[in-house]
Design a protein around this motif. Structure first.
Motif, mmCIF file in Angstrom:
data_model
loop_
_atom_site.group_PDB
_atom_site.id
_atom_site.type_symbol
_atom_site.label_atom_id
_atom_site.label_comp_id
_atom_site.label_asym_id
_atom_site.label_seq_id
_atom_site.Cartn_x
_atom_site.Cartn_y
_atom_site.Cartn_z
ATOM 1 N N VAL A 96 0.848 -1.191 0.000
ATOM 2 C CA VAL A 96 0.000 0.000 0.000
ATOM 3 C C VAL A 96 0.886 1.245 0.000
ATOM 4 N N VAL A 97 0.621 2.162 -0.900
ATOM 5 C CA VAL A 97 1.410 3.384 -1.004
ATOM 6 C C VAL A 97 0.617 4.561 -0.451
ATOM 7 N N GLU A 98 1.231 5.282 0.467
ATOM 8 C CA GLU A 98 0.650 6.520 0.993
ATOM 9 C C GLU A 98 1.735 7.589 0.988
ATOM 10 N N GLU A 99 1.415 8.732 0.396
ATOM 11 C CA GLU A 99 2.352 9.852 0.312
ATOM 12 C C GLU A 99 3.695 9.411 -0.287
ATOM 13 N N GLY A 100 3.613 8.561 -1.295
ATOM 14 C CA GLY A 100 4.799 8.152 -2.026
ATOM 15 C C GLY A 100 5.664 7.113 -1.339
ATOM 16 N N TYR A 101 5.184 6.551 -0.212
ATOM 17 C CA TYR A 101 5.982 5.585 0.533
ATOM 18 C C TYR A 101 5.175 4.313 0.731
ATOM 19 N N VAL A 102 5.824 3.159 0.583
ATOM 20 C CA VAL A 102 5.145 1.875 0.771
ATOM 21 C C VAL A 102 4.979 1.616 2.265
ATOM 22 N N GLN A 103 3.736 1.527 2.689
ATOM 23 C CA GLN A 103 3.412 1.359 4.099
ATOM 24 C C GLN A 103 3.466 -0.121 4.482
ATOM 25 N N ASN A 104 4.138 -0.410 5.577
ATOM 26 C CA ASN A 104 4.362 -1.803 5.958
ATOM 27 C C ASN A 104 3.098 -2.485 6.492
ATOM 28 N N ASP A 105 2.565 -1.997 7.620
ATOM 29 C CA ASP A 105 1.498 -2.732 8.299
ATOM 30 C C ASP A 105 0.199 -2.790 7.506
ATOM 31 N N PRO A 106 -0.224 -1.695 6.849
ATOM 32 C CA PRO A 106 -1.428 -1.812 6.023
ATOM 33 C C PRO A 106 -1.266 -2.816 4.876
#
Length: 325
Positions: free
Chosen positions: A131-141
């Motif tokens: 999952v990408v948020e604000e251009g960064y791949v989010q780990n836990d989501p």
């Protein structure tokens, strides 16, 4: 008379060399990658990987029969969906391309071990493994989506779940998800030591999974690091992995050896697309003997400590081991 060791005594004839050979490659060691796509009537060669094809499900039968007739006992399945979105929903859809492929394979060849690659990159419109948020791949989501993917693949009949995403905690999350869904007996083949490598280029063409921005260095490993790989592997063992994998293979044989020295789990090496493409290109130009160099590479993987080899050369290796051309 001058006294010294005569090691060549055991190399004098082919029969003697065979008697003292320390490592052997078997057909049973091989896992063959398959690329499945939506649509009908499709058997499309990957330009950078001669001999490797994308198959629609109606064209998959002949390939599977050949694999089984050659004695190859395991395949790993990658899917290319018709539609992609930000969360890679086709990765965990019950009627997703990989899920349908698994059901089809197990219905026709129940004895074939089907390994399901568990990742999101082929299914996301941004090409990243989470999952990408604000251009960064989010780990836990990302973990919850990977769990859904693994469970859907197991429900479809996958014999082994092979998560390749490199999110922290992915083995623990998937193990818990599989167990809670009733799949306690389905093992996890962890891509434990997976480097951010330039050797993946042809695969990204085959799987249509290249990142649309940035790269994967914030979650795949730095090629310069070895101790970090041991930490990654140890974490996956503690979280319940049943196999460990090193990817890529040739440039990272030291890591295969380090893991073999440290851990007792079955060890897998992925002979990746760039390694395959280089041999094919050199062989096409007459620069190397393809059969000899591929078989030497396979022995190198085994000598380093690998138990199993994922390789695009698998069908050719099986033929050569049987004495064919």
């Amino acid at each position: 008379m001058l006294q010294f060791e005569r090691n060549r005594r055991l190399r004098r004839t082919a029969a003697l060399r065979n008697l003292v050979r320390e490592h052997h490659v078997r057909i049973e060691d091989l896992i063959y990658p398959l690329f499945v796509v939506e649509g009908a009537g499709i058997k499309q060669e990957v330009p950078s990987m001669p001999g490797i094809y994308q198959f629609s499900l109606d064209r998959l039968g002949d390939e599977l029969r050949e694999v089984v007739e050659l004695g190859i006992q395991a395949v790993i399945v990658f899917g290319i969906p018709a539609e992609k979105d930000a969360c890679g929903s086709q990765a965990y859809a019950e009627d997703g391309i990989v899920q349908r492929a698994i059901r089809q394979i197990k219905a026709v060849h129940p004895e074939l071990v089907v390994v399901a690659d568990t990742c999101l990159c082929e299914y996301t419109d941004h090409g990243h493994c989470g999952v990408v948020e604000e251009g960064y791949v989010q780990n836990d989501p990302s973990l919850s989506l990977l769990v859904q993917t693994a469970v859907s693949q197991a429900r479809a009949g996958a014999d082994v779940i092979a998560p390749s995403n490199m999110m922290d905690g992915f083995v623990a999350a998937i193990r818990q998800g599989l167990d809670e869904a009733g799949f306690l007996e389905v093992p996890i083949m962890s891509y434990a030591v997976k480097y951010a490598s330039s050797y993946y280029g042809p695969f990204r063409e085959a799987a249509q999974s290249a990142p649309q921005f940035g790269d994967r260095r914030s979650y795949q490993m730095d090629p310069a690091n070895a101790r970090e790989g041991l930490r990654e592997a140890a974490a996956d063992v503690a979280q319940g992995a049943d196999f460990l994998m090193v990817k890529p293979g040739l440039a990272y044989l030291d890591m295969v050896h380090r893991l073999r020295e440290r851990f007792d789990l079955p060890l897998v090496v992925y002979n990746v697309s760039g390694e395959y493409a280089m041999v094919k290109a050199a062989a096409a130009n007459g620069w190397v003997d393809e059969q000899q160099i591929v078989l030497e590479t396979m022995v190198g993987f085994k000598r380093a400590g690998a138990d199993l080899i994922i390789t695009y050369h698998a069908k050719d290796v099986a033929r050569w081991l049987k004495g064919g051309k």
